[in-house]
Every structure is written in C-alpha cells, then in structure tokens.
Design a protein around this motif. Structure first.
Motif, PDB file in Angstrom:
ATOM      1  N   SER A  79       5.714  20.437   4.967  1.00 57.63           N
ATOM      2  CA  SER A  79       6.155  19.908   3.667  1.00 57.63           C
ATOM      3  C   SER A  79       5.833  18.425   3.532  1.00 57.63           C
ATOM      4  O   SER A  79       5.633  17.709   4.518  1.00 57.63           O
ATOM      5  CB  SER A  79       7.652  20.115   3.501  1.00 57.63           C
ATOM      6  N   SER A  80       5.841  17.951   2.277  1.00 54.36           N
ATOM      7  CA  SER A  80       5.600  16.535   2.002  1.00 54.36           C
ATOM      8  C   SER A  80       6.672  15.679   2.674  1.00 54.36           C
ATOM      9  O   SER A  80       6.381  14.581   3.170  1.00 54.36           O
ATOM     10  CB  SER A  80       5.590  16.299   0.489  1.00 54.36           C
ATOM     11  N   MET A  81       7.897  16.173   2.728  1.00 57.16           N
ATOM     12  CA  MET A  81       8.987  15.400   3.327  1.00 57.16           C
ATOM     13  C   MET A  81       8.737  15.181   4.818  1.00 57.16           C
ATOM     14  O   MET A  81       8.804  14.063   5.326  1.00 57.16           O
ATOM     15  CB  MET A  81      10.312  16.124   3.090  1.00 57.16           C
ATOM     16  N   TRP A  82       8.469  16.280   5.494  1.00 53.33           N
ATOM     17  CA  TRP A  82       8.217  16.205   6.937  1.00 53.33           C
ATOM     18  C   TRP A  82       7.032  15.287   7.243  1.00 53.33           C
ATOM     19  O   TRP A  82       7.094  14.425   8.116  1.00 53.33           O
ATOM     20  CB  TRP A  82       7.977  17.624   7.495  1.00 53.33           C
ATOM     21  N   LYS A  83       5.943  15.480   6.473  1.00 55.25           N
ATOM     22  CA  LYS A  83       4.728  14.695   6.733  1.00 55.25           C
ATOM     23  C   LYS A  83       4.933  13.207   6.456  1.00 55.25           C
ATOM     24  O   LYS A  83       4.384  12.359   7.157  1.00 55.25           O
ATOM     25  CB  LYS A  83       3.572  15.244   5.883  1.00 55.25           C
ATOM     26  N   SER A  84       5.712  12.888   5.429  1.00 55.14           N
ATOM     27  CA  SER A  84       6.001  11.472   5.142  1.00 55.14           C
ATOM     28  C   SER A  84       6.721  10.837   6.320  1.00 55.14           C
ATOM     29  O   SER A  84       6.418   9.706   6.724  1.00 55.14           O
ATOM     30  CB  SER A  84       6.904  11.332   3.920  1.00 55.14           C
ATOM     31  N   LEU A  85       7.706  11.563   6.849  1.00 59.36           N
ATOM     32  CA  LEU A  85       8.466  11.023   7.973  1.00 59.36           C
ATOM     33  C   LEU A  85       7.580  10.878   9.206  1.00 59.36           C
ATOM     34  O   LEU A  85       7.693   9.903   9.960  1.00 59.36           O
ATOM     35  CB  LEU A  85       9.678  11.917   8.269  1.00 59.36           C
ATOM     36  N   GLU A  86       6.661  11.821   9.398  1.00 61.01           N
ATOM     37  CA  GLU A  86       5.722  11.719  10.514  1.00 61.01           C
ATOM     38  C   GLU A  86       4.852  10.461  10.397  1.00 61.01           C
ATOM     39  O   GLU A  86       4.556   9.810  11.394  1.00 61.01           O
ATOM     40  CB  GLU A  86       4.821  12.968  10.567  1.00 61.01           C
ATOM     41  N   LEU A  87       4.458  10.137   9.168  1.00 59.52           N
ATOM     42  CA  LEU A  87       3.648   8.932   8.959  1.00 59.52           C
ATOM     43  C   LEU A  87       4.413   7.688   9.403  1.00 59.52           C
ATOM     44  O   LEU A  87       3.833   6.744   9.952  1.00 59.52           O
ATOM     45  CB  LEU A  87       3.243   8.807   7.480  1.00 59.52           C
ATOM     46  N   VAL A  88       5.735   7.691   9.159  1.00 58.96           N
ATOM     47  CA  VAL A  88       6.563   6.565   9.607  1.00 58.96           C
ATOM     48  C   VAL A  88       6.664   6.575  11.132  1.00 58.96           C
ATOM     49  O   VAL A  88       6.504   5.541  11.798  1.00 58.96           O
ATOM     50  CB  VAL A  88       7.970   6.608   8.961  1.00 58.96           C
ATOM     51  N   ALA A  89       6.896   7.757  11.702  1.00 57.92           N
ATOM     52  CA  ALA A  89       7.027   7.867  13.168  1.00 57.92           C
ATOM     53  C   ALA A  89       5.746   7.410  13.863  1.00 57.92           C
ATOM     54  O   ALA A  89       5.790   6.788  14.931  1.00 57.92           O
ATOM     55  CB  ALA A  89       7.370   9.308  13.551  1.00 57.92           C
ATOM     56  N   GLN A  90       4.591   7.700  13.231  1.00 59.17           N
ATOM     57  CA  GLN A  90       3.299   7.323  13.834  1.00 59.17           C
ATOM     58  C   GLN A  90       2.938   5.860  13.589  1.00 59.17           C
ATOM     59  O   GLN A  90       1.928   5.383  14.089  1.00 59.17           O
ATOM     60  CB  GLN A  90       2.182   8.207  13.230  1.00 59.17           C
ATOM     61  N   GLN A  94       0.861  -1.183   0.000  1.00 54.74           N
ATOM     62  CA  GLN A  94       0.000   0.000   0.000  1.00 54.74           C
ATOM     63  C   GLN A  94       0.891   1.224   0.000  1.00 54.74           C
ATOM     64  O   GLN A  94       1.914   1.255   0.673  1.00 54.74           O
ATOM     65  CB  GLN A  94      -0.885   0.016   1.250  1.00 54.74           C
ATOM     66  N   ILE A  95       0.481   2.240  -0.753  1.00 55.01           N
ATOM     67  CA  ILE A  95       1.312   3.447  -0.844  1.00 55.01           C
ATOM     68  C   ILE A  95       0.513   4.678  -0.428  1.00 55.01           C
ATOM     69  O   ILE A  95      -0.632   4.867  -0.847  1.00 55.01           O
ATOM     70  CB  ILE A  95       1.864   3.617  -2.278  1.00 55.01           C
ATOM     71  N   LEU A  96       1.148   5.498   0.412  1.00 51.87           N
ATOM     72  CA  LEU A  96       0.611   6.816   0.732  1.00 51.87           C
ATOM     73  C   LEU A  96       1.415   7.836  -0.064  1.00 51.87           C
ATOM     74  O   LEU A  96       2.626   7.950   0.140  1.00 51.87           O
ATOM     75  CB  LEU A  96       0.749   7.108   2.231  1.00 51.87           C
ATOM     76  N   LEU A  97       0.769   8.540  -0.972  1.00 49.09           N
ATOM     77  CA  LEU A  97       1.466   9.577  -1.736  1.00 49.09           C
ATOM     78  C   LEU A  97       1.299  10.895  -0.998  1.00 49.09           C
ATOM     79  O   LEU A  97       0.193  11.415  -0.887  1.00 49.09           O
ATOM     80  CB  LEU A  97       0.879   9.692  -3.142  1.00 49.09           C
ATOM     81  N   VAL A  98       2.406  11.443  -0.507  1.00 52.06           N
ATOM     82  CA  VAL A  98       2.328  12.642   0.326  1.00 52.06           C
ATOM     83  C   VAL A  98       2.771  13.848  -0.487  1.00 52.06           C
ATOM     84  O   VAL A  98       3.898  13.879  -0.995  1.00 52.06           O
ATOM     85  CB  VAL A  98       3.224  12.487   1.578  1.00 52.06           C
ATOM     86  N   GLY A  99       1.907  14.852  -0.616  1.00 53.36           N
ATOM     87  CA  GLY A  99       2.278  16.053  -1.359  1.00 53.36           C
ATOM     88  C   GLY A  99       1.063  16.863  -1.748  1.00 53.36           C
ATOM     89  O   GLY A  99      -0.023  16.672  -1.182  1.00 53.36           O
ATOM     90  N   GLN A 100       1.264  17.747  -2.695  1.00 53.13           N
ATOM     91  CA  GLN A 100       0.166  18.617  -3.122  1.00 53.13           C
ATOM     92  C   GLN A 100      -0.850  17.781  -3.907  1.00 53.13           C
ATOM     93  O   GLN A 100      -0.561  17.301  -5.002  1.00 53.13           O
ATOM     94  CB  GLN A 100       0.733  19.781  -3.938  1.00 53.13           C
ATOM     95  N   SER A 101      -2.058  17.659  -3.326  1.00 51.93           N
ATOM     96  CA  SER A 101      -3.002  16.667  -3.852  1.00 51.93           C
ATOM     97  C   SER A 101      -3.427  16.969  -5.292  1.00 51.93           C
ATOM     98  O   SER A 101      -3.642  16.043  -6.077  1.00 51.93           O
ATOM     99  CB  SER A 101      -4.209  16.521  -2.930  1.00 51.93           C
ATOM    100  N   ASP A 102      -3.500  18.245  -5.655  1.00 48.61           N
ATOM    101  CA  ASP A 102      -3.901  18.570  -7.034  1.00 48.61           C
ATOM    102  C   ASP A 102      -2.888  18.021  -8.026  1.00 48.61           C
ATOM    103  O   ASP A 102      -3.247  17.390  -9.021  1.00 48.61           O
ATOM    104  CB  ASP A 102      -4.003  20.090  -7.221  1.00 48.61           C
ATOM    105  N   ARG A 143       1.982   4.710  10.734  1.00 42.51           N
ATOM    106  CA  ARG A 143       1.013   4.581   9.629  1.00 42.51           C
ATOM    107  C   ARG A 143       1.716   4.095   8.365  1.00 42.51           C
ATOM    108  O   ARG A 143       1.091   3.527   7.493  1.00 42.51           O
ATOM    109  CB  ARG A 143       0.335   5.927   9.343  1.00 42.51           C
ATOM    110  N   ALA A 144       3.013   4.382   8.258  1.00 44.39           N
ATOM    111  CA  ALA A 144       3.790   3.874   7.118  1.00 44.39           C
ATOM    112  C   ALA A 144       5.002   3.141   7.686  1.00 44.39           C
ATOM    113  O   ALA A 144       5.441   3.429   8.804  1.00 44.39           O
ATOM    114  CB  ALA A 144       4.235   5.015   6.216  1.00 44.39           C
ATOM    115  N   GLN A 145       5.512   2.169   6.913  1.00 41.52           N
ATOM    116  CA  GLN A 145       6.682   1.413   7.383  1.00 41.52           C
ATOM    117  C   GLN A 145       7.978   1.881   6.738  1.00 41.52           C
ATOM    118  O   GLN A 145       9.058   1.418   7.100  1.00 41.52           O
ATOM    119  CB  GLN A 145       6.483  -0.092   7.131  1.00 41.52           C
ATOM    120  N   ALA A 146       7.875   2.808   5.785  1.00 36.31           N
ATOM    121  CA  ALA A 146       9.084   3.333   5.152  1.00 36.31           C
ATOM    122  C   ALA A 146       8.771   4.649   4.463  1.00 36.31           C
ATOM    123  O   ALA A 146       7.621   4.895   4.076  1.00 36.31           O
ATOM    124  CB  ALA A 146       9.625   2.343   4.128  1.00 36.31           C
TER     125      ALA A 146
END
Lengths: 343, 343
Positions: A75-86, A25-33, A88-91
């Motif tokens: 930013s998308s970078m920060w939020k992606s890393l937060e998803l890993v810390a929480q 499963q992939i979470l794409l983090v960034g500007q949704s548009d 919700r993502a494994q990488a």
C-alpha cells in the motif's frame, strides 16, 4: 491516497507546498495513474521537485489496523513509511486510516529507545494563542509511566517547535486537589512532579484546556480523544446556532451582511482545519496525520507541520533527551523512564 | 449556605420560586441570622410558604468529603438531607461542595436497592434541543455493570421528565466500531445491548455529543466530567473571541451595536447556567446540585428541576424499574443488575 478526497487534495496541496518552500522535495506515493491524472491540472517549474513513487494497493479508511498490517504491505501507506525508514524521505504525511498508520509506523519505523508507545499530539487554540495536547487517541489506556513519557516527548517537541525554554506541563484531571482522579493519574502526577527536567504546573481541569495555563496538556488517549471531539461537536453546534440566529428575519439578515467580515473571521478561527496536522510522537521518524476531511489548504498545514518537525529533527531531539535521562536514572540507581510500571 | 454567593443567591431565588409555584413550600436550612438578613429584602404573601430550619455549621467548598462526612453533622447540608430522609422535604437543593453532598446523600438517604453508586446527570444542548448525559463526575471509574445501571436510571429519568417512551441511549467511546474502546466500555455495550428494556443505539464519539442522536449519553464520571468541562472552557474562549472580534475597530463596534439582540441571544444560548441543576441519581430521594457560581436566576432553574423530579417521584420510578428487572433476572437465573462484575 487516503482521506475523504484522496489524491485530488493531496496532489494539489503538494504542488502548493512546493511553491511555498523552495527547498522542499515531495515523493507522492500511490497509484501513479491517479496521481498523474491530478497532476495534469498543476503547472510550473516547482513540479520538478516532485516525484511519483508507485504503490499498487491502498489501505481502506475503515479497515481494521491489524488486517491492514498483515495484508497491505504494497500500500501507499506502507511504502511511504518505508521511504522514511530508508532515509529517502524525512517525513511521512497521510490523511488515511489513523489506526493503520499507527500500527504500520510502529512496525516499519520502530519506537525510539525508552518510549513504549506512540502518542498523538496536536495544537489546540487557547486564550493566549495555542497549546499542545497529547495523547489524542493513539492509546486506549496508558500507565503512569507512559503518561510521564508523553510529558517528556511533548515537552521536547513544544520546546523545539515553539522555541520555549521550559514549557509548562499540565495533567488533565477531574479536580485540582492532590486526592482527585484515578490512581494512575495520581501516580503520573507524582512521576512528572519528581522529574527534574519537566516544568510541571499540576492538574488541569477540562475548563482550563483552552485557557493557555499550560503549554502542554497530558492525558490518556481515551479521555483526550473524547474531550477534543466533544469540543469539535460543540463548535459545529455553535456555528449552526450563529447561522440560525443571523438568518431569522430581514433585519438580522441585513446585520449579518454588515457583519460578514467579522463572521467569516470567527468561522475561520473556529475551524479546526486551521490546526490540521497531528503528530505521531515516539517513533524513529516524523509521521504527521492529516484530518481525513482536510481540503487543499488544510492538508497544506499538515505538510508544513511535517516539514518543520523534519527540519528540527524532533525524533532525534526526543531520543537525545531520553538517552540523557536513562543514563541519569541508571547512575542514580532508580527505575529508568523506559521501565514498565503499570498500575 | 453553599456556592460562591451563599444565602444572598439561595434566599432570593427561593422567594422567586415561591412566586412561580403557588403550591411550593421551601425550608431554608442554614444559619438563621444570615438567612433572615437576606429575607429582609423580600416582600409578599408567598413568603408564608417559607420556613427557616436553623443549622449551626457549614460545609466548606474545598473541604475533603471524608472529613465533612465525619465532622459536619450539624451542617446545613446534612440537616437538609435529613429533612428529605424524614419525609419532611421531598427534595434537597444545594450549591455547595459536590463531593460532600454525594457522600452525605449516600449515608443519609441511602442508595436505591440494586444501584451500587450514584451518578450525576444533567442536560446538554444539542442541535435538536437537549439530551442528558451521565455520569458527570460522581465516580472516578465505573464497572460495566455500573454503566448499565446508569443507562437504566437515566432512561427512567428521561422518560419521566421529557415524556419520551423509549429514549435513545448512546455509550460514549473513541470510535463507533465494535472493537473500539476499553474492555470495560465494550462489556458495558454488551450488557446495555442485551438489556431488553433499553433502546440502545451503540457507541457515540465525542463529536456526536451535541448532535442530538441520543437522548441519553452514558459514560464514566472521569470522561464525562472532563468532556463537559472542556466544552465549558471552549465556550468561554469563544465568547471572548466573539467579543474581541466585534470590538476591533469603530465599524465593527457599530455592527456590534446593531447586532446587540442577536449577540445577547447567542450569549444566553451559550450560557451553561441555563441548564443549571444536575441530579444525583440512584439515591432514595431527590438531590439536585446547583453550580456553585449560579446567580439568582440560574439557582431558580435548579429549584425547578428538583420540583419536577419530586413531583414525578423519579427515585420511586427508578426503584420500580430496577425491582422489576431484578425479579426478571432472578427468574431467568442470570446475574441481576445489582450484581458486582468489575472488570
């Protein structure tokens, strides 16, 4: 959002990866548009395993890491890393600003206990297949103790990924004799040599980097970065020379035509993109950095690398190994691997 | 007497060089029996310009430089350098132990005033032809002040040898931005930048080494040695891959046959032997180190390199330039180029 091509490459590569890996499963983090815009070109049921997580901001490729750290928490970078810390993502996989990714990873995920600094590790081609090399530029200079930590982390990773029992560890130096190199390298050699858990084969010179003598090459980030980039520069020069050589006259162009499959294969083997995906080791989570210039196929290799490390849970393996060693060192009454001993 | 092949290569290459250069005279320093033995295979009037200078002892290839310095004063290496110091020869060429050659050169010839340490400089291939790079391993680490001295010495040499007015100087680093690299590299950048006589283009990354952007690449000996040897290792890997690729099946072997002249040309271009002959800069005399594995042809390139530097009197050119700068710095009341400023 990062890299030279942004979501054009990352979205398409994610769609491909979902097709390759039915459990992914992939979470794409960034500007949704922007992401939705590129997703429109993809079709299929596999896209149900893809989710967009909106992030307003983007870290620029040339932004100073310290400034990004302060100003880019949306930013998308920060939020992606937060998803890993929480959890919700494994990488986390990024083609963005390496320095910013390093700095944010340290802050958001944190370092594993007993590891002072992250190191960038990647595969390099050798006569026997491939080896791994670290640090490739996460640090500007490293103490002997940190080089020992790199050797431990790298060994655990190579063991897990390549299923090798006791990977051979070499230390990059300007000569193979004991008295060669800086005080720091000589001290690191002593530490790695004296470490029961590592299979140390001694110093490697630059020309041994691609021989496959070692499964893991340890060096500081300044030297590792320059050595590997120099080799990239040489590859570019050679590709240009080969192309020039095969184009000089009609006879040669005919031979080139006949040799097309061979030349194409060589170009592919030469292409560093095939080994795309450098890992930031030492963090409490899997973070893989893709080359900024990676295309759709090459970014896919970085995804696969991250997937494999998440599946094996490499950070936990490293933490376990370090914990065992810290305990052993403490019971022996010697400095543990986490102790600072700069020289 | 040194190198992998000893007088077998050096004697034959000397005979060839005397034929190429009608004004050249060569003193062959070493065990006269061995030399005479190999001279028997050479014929011609040009041998009248060749003289044997007997030396009983030989420095072993793996001997510790400090021990060689103490125990090998009757060696061919020591005696060759003495001939230069006495003015009987204008250059010394050796395929022997690099560390011993460095140490003996410093003691027998001495350093030029204003230069703290010798540096090894050699040509590297680029997209535009060739550039020069130093230090390639004379020193393990260097101060910012020493890197400045390398830049000055290298510039003088490139100006003279390649007849370039203001050669472009780059400093090897892990990034192109001002804040990248170690404190020492950043300080060296400041010093080279602030130096009126140098044409500084800033930092170069490893992948720019072979682009030809700079005529001279400056780095410390640890990094330079590892970067260049890594590239040698990559070249070896590639030659093997190309050979393997062209041998896999009968069709490919046929194409290889048709491509023979092209592949031979590429192999020649790839061969580091073509650029054989690294110069020890900063000494009061010309000293050129040949690769230990050089064959007769390649050892000849090292002789030609030494001849050219002796003809131009590169050490005197460097001494002149440094003297002018020391005078200028003193009249400005700032630290001169010879001052120590380790960091």
């Amino acid at each position: 959002m990062g890299g030279d091509f942004g979501p054009r490459v990352t979205v398409a590569a994610s769609s491909d990866a979902l097709k390759r890996h039915p459990q992914l499963q992939i979470l794409l983090v960034g500007q949704s548009d922007a992401i939705r815009n590129h997703l429109r070109r993809c079709r299929g049921k596999h896209l149900q395993r893809l989710e967009i997580v909106h992030a307003d901001d983007v870290v620029a490729m040339n932004e100073k890491p310290s400034l990004a750290l302060r100003n880019r928490r949306e930013s998308s970078m920060w939020k992606s890393l937060e998803l890993v810390a929480q959890g919700r993502a494994q990488a986390c996989i990024s083609a963005g600003n390496t320095g910013a990714l390093m700095a944010m990873s340290r802050l958001v995920l944190g370092m594993l206990p007993g590891i002072e600094r992250p190191a960038i590790v990647a595969a390099i081609p050798t006569l026997k297949g491939h080896s791994y090399m670290l640090d490739l530029g996460a640090n500007i200079d490293s103490s002997a103790q940190q080089l020992l930590q790199f050797a431990i982390m790298g060994s655990v990773m190579v063991s897990a990924i390549d299923r090798r029992d006791r990977p051979l560890v070499g230390l990059l130096n300007v000569g193979s004799e004991d008295n060669k190199g800086t005080g720091c390298v000589r001290e690191a050699s002593r530490l790695i040599q004296g470490h029961g858990g590592l299979n140390f084969i001694g110093y490697l010179e630059g020309d041994d980097l691609f021989s496959g003598r070692a499964d893991l090459v340890v060096c500081d980030g300044f030297v590792g970065n320059i050595a590997l980039k120099s080799c990239e520069g040489l590859s570019k020069l050679l590709v240009r020379k080969v192309q020039g050589s095969f184009r000089r006259n009609p006879y040669r162009r005919l031979v080139a035509l006949l040799a097309t499959p061979i030349l194409r294969e060589l170009k592919r083997q030469l292409d560093p993109g095939r080994r795309n995906g450098a890992t930031l080791l030492g963090l409490k989570g899997v973070v893989v950095k893709s080359h900024g210039g990676a295309n759709r196929t090459y970014f896919g290799y970085a995804i696969d690398q991250a997937l494999e490390e998440a599946r094996l849970n490499v950070p936990a393996l490293i933490a376990d190994r370090v914990a065992v060693e810290v305990a052993r060192c403490r019971s022996d009454g010697v400095d543990d691997v986490a102790s600072h001993s700069k020289n």
